[in-house]
Design a protein around this motif. Structure first.
Motif, short mmCIF file in Angstrom:
data_model
loop_
_atom_site.label_atom_id
_atom_site.label_comp_id
_atom_site.label_asym_id
_atom_site.label_seq_id
_atom_site.Cartn_x
_atom_site.Cartn_y
_atom_site.Cartn_z
N ALA A 190 0.83 -1.21 0.00
CA ALA A 190 0.00 0.00 0.00
C ALA A 190 0.87 1.26 0.00
O ALA A 190 0.56 2.23 -0.70
N ARG A 191 1.98 1.24 0.76
CA ARG A 191 2.88 2.40 0.79
C ARG A 191 3.49 2.64 -0.60
O ARG A 191 3.58 3.77 -1.06
N VAL A 192 3.91 1.56 -1.23
CA VAL A 192 4.50 1.68 -2.56
C VAL A 192 3.47 2.18 -3.56
O VAL A 192 3.73 3.07 -4.37
N ALA A 193 2.26 1.63 -3.50
CA ALA A 193 1.19 2.07 -4.41
C ALA A 193 0.88 3.56 -4.20
O ALA A 193 0.69 4.30 -5.17
N ASP A 194 0.86 4.00 -2.95
CA ASP A 194 0.64 5.42 -2.67
C ASP A 194 1.74 6.28 -3.26
O ASP A 194 1.50 7.33 -3.86
N ALA A 195 2.99 5.83 -3.10
CA ALA A 195 4.12 6.59 -3.64
C ALA A 195 4.05 6.66 -5.16
O ALA A 195 4.22 7.74 -5.75
N LEU A 196 3.78 5.54 -5.82
CA LEU A 196 3.70 5.54 -7.28
C LEU A 196 2.52 6.37 -7.78
O LEU A 196 2.59 6.97 -8.85
N SER A 197 1.45 6.42 -7.02
CA SER A 197 0.28 7.18 -7.46
C SER A 197 0.55 8.68 -7.56
O SER A 197 -0.16 9.41 -8.26
N LEU A 198 1.62 9.15 -6.91
CA LEU A 198 1.98 10.56 -7.01
C LEU A 198 2.32 10.95 -8.45
O LEU A 198 2.23 12.12 -8.83
N VAL A 204 9.12 -3.48 -7.98
CA VAL A 204 9.19 -4.90 -7.66
C VAL A 204 9.46 -5.00 -6.17
O VAL A 204 10.46 -4.49 -5.67
N LEU A 205 8.56 -5.67 -5.46
CA LEU A 205 8.67 -5.80 -4.01
C LEU A 205 9.59 -6.97 -3.65
O LEU A 205 9.89 -7.81 -4.51
N PRO A 206 10.04 -7.03 -2.41
CA PRO A 206 10.95 -8.11 -2.01
C PRO A 206 10.40 -9.52 -2.29
O PRO A 206 11.16 -10.45 -2.54
N ASP A 207 9.08 -9.68 -2.27
CA ASP A 207 8.50 -11.00 -2.55
C ASP A 207 8.35 -11.25 -4.05
O ASP A 207 7.74 -12.22 -4.47
N ARG A 208 8.93 -10.34 -4.87
CA ARG A 208 8.93 -10.40 -6.34
C ARG A 208 7.59 -10.05 -6.97
O ARG A 208 7.41 -10.16 -8.18
N SER A 209 6.61 -9.65 -6.17
CA SER A 209 5.35 -9.16 -6.74
C SER A 209 5.58 -7.73 -7.22
O SER A 209 6.57 -7.08 -6.85
N THR A 210 4.70 -7.25 -8.08
CA THR A 210 4.87 -5.90 -8.63
C THR A 210 3.66 -5.03 -8.34
O THR A 210 2.55 -5.53 -8.17
N VAL A 211 3.93 -3.74 -8.28
CA VAL A 211 2.88 -2.73 -8.15
C VAL A 211 3.02 -1.82 -9.35
O VAL A 211 4.12 -1.33 -9.64
N PHE A 212 1.92 -1.62 -10.09
CA PHE A 212 1.92 -0.79 -11.30
C PHE A 212 1.01 0.41 -11.13
O PHE A 212 -0.02 0.34 -10.45
N VAL A 213 1.38 1.48 -11.80
CA VAL A 213 0.52 2.65 -11.96
C VAL A 213 0.62 3.03 -13.43
O VAL A 213 1.72 3.06 -13.99
N GLY A 214 -0.50 3.29 -14.07
CA GLY A 214 -0.49 3.68 -15.47
C GLY A 214 -0.48 2.48 -16.40
O GLY A 214 -0.52 1.34 -15.96
N PRO A 215 -0.42 2.76 -17.70
CA PRO A 215 -0.50 1.67 -18.70
C PRO A 215 0.83 0.90 -18.79
O PRO A 215 1.82 1.43 -19.30
N PRO A 216 0.87 -0.34 -18.33
CA PRO A 216 2.13 -1.08 -18.30
C PRO A 216 2.69 -1.42 -19.68
O PRO A 216 3.88 -1.72 -19.79
N HIS A 217 1.86 -1.37 -20.73
CA HIS A 217 2.33 -1.75 -22.06
C HIS A 217 2.59 -0.55 -22.98
O HIS A 217 2.96 -0.73 -24.13
N HIS A 218 2.43 0.65 -22.45
CA HIS A 218 2.72 1.86 -23.25
C HIS A 218 4.24 1.93 -23.46
O HIS A 218 5.02 1.80 -22.52
N VAL A 219 4.65 2.16 -24.70
CA VAL A 219 6.08 2.27 -25.02
C VAL A 219 6.52 3.72 -24.86
O VAL A 219 5.95 4.63 -25.46
N PHE A 220 7.54 3.91 -24.05
CA PHE A 220 8.11 5.24 -23.79
C PHE A 220 9.51 5.31 -24.38
O PHE A 220 10.23 4.32 -24.40
N ARG A 221 9.89 6.49 -24.82
CA ARG A 221 11.29 6.75 -25.19
C ARG A 221 12.02 7.05 -23.90
O ARG A 221 11.65 7.97 -23.16
N LEU A 222 13.06 6.29 -23.60
CA LEU A 222 13.77 6.46 -22.35
C LEU A 222 14.74 7.63 -22.37
O LEU A 222 15.30 8.00 -21.33
#
Length: 163
Positions: free
Chosen positions: A5-13, A27-45
């Motif tokens: 929940a803390r990570v999700a709150d931080a990412l929601s900023l 990626v959390l220590p248990d290897r689960s992930t928390v996403f915000v936004g479209p995970p498949h959108h391609v961005f120029r890095l």
């Protein structure tokens, strides 16, 4: 508060950013992930690409196919004036931002330079006898699970990928 929940709150900023698209993940220590936004959108890095070139160079140094402190003579027909891959990676080779013009002697001044990053990638391609994009994919992107990330032009600015 639970870690997820803390990570999700931080990412929601990131939703407050005034940009058309934003995505973030953790990626959390248990290897689960928390996403915000479209995970498949391609961005120029953009300039984050430079860090991936640096990682590839460190890998090549560890493998013994690149010496970060080797004094170079020429790369892709450009006179290196004795600069090293370390100079190129740390923006201390003296090259202008986006040209082969020399503005300073190696090691005397830091000048943010796409050219230096492009030259170290070209040198790495030469020393590994494989295209830089292949070395990057096999040595860095693949092991990190960045399967949708590609180099589509300059190694200094043209890596594209999803979160």
């Amino acid at each position: 508060m639970e870690q997820r929940a803390r990570v999700a709150d931080a990412l929601s900023l990131t939703r407050r950013w005034s940009v058309a698209n934003v995505a973030a993940a953790a990626v959390l220590p248990d290897r689960s992930t928390v996403f915000v936004g479209p995970p498949h959108h391609v961005f120029r890095l953009a300039s984050i690409s430079k860090m991936l070139v640096g990682w590839a160079a460190l890998l090549a140094d560890e493998e013994g196919v690149l010496d970060l402190d080797e004094q170079l003579t020429t790369v892709d027909g450009v006179d290196m004036d004795g600069c090293t891959p370390r100079h190129l990676l740390s923006h201390a080779a003296g090259f202008a931002f986006d040209s082969g013009e020399r503005l300073a002697s190696p090691g005397t001044r830091r000048i943010y330079s796409n050219t230096g990053i492009e030259l170290v990638a070209a040198h790495l391609a030469h020393t590994t006898s494989m295209p830089f994009c292949d070395y990057l994919r096999e040595g860095v992107l693949g092991p990190l699970g960045m399967t949708s990330t590609t180099l589509d032009g300059s190694p200094a600015r043209d890596v594209h990928g999803t979160v």
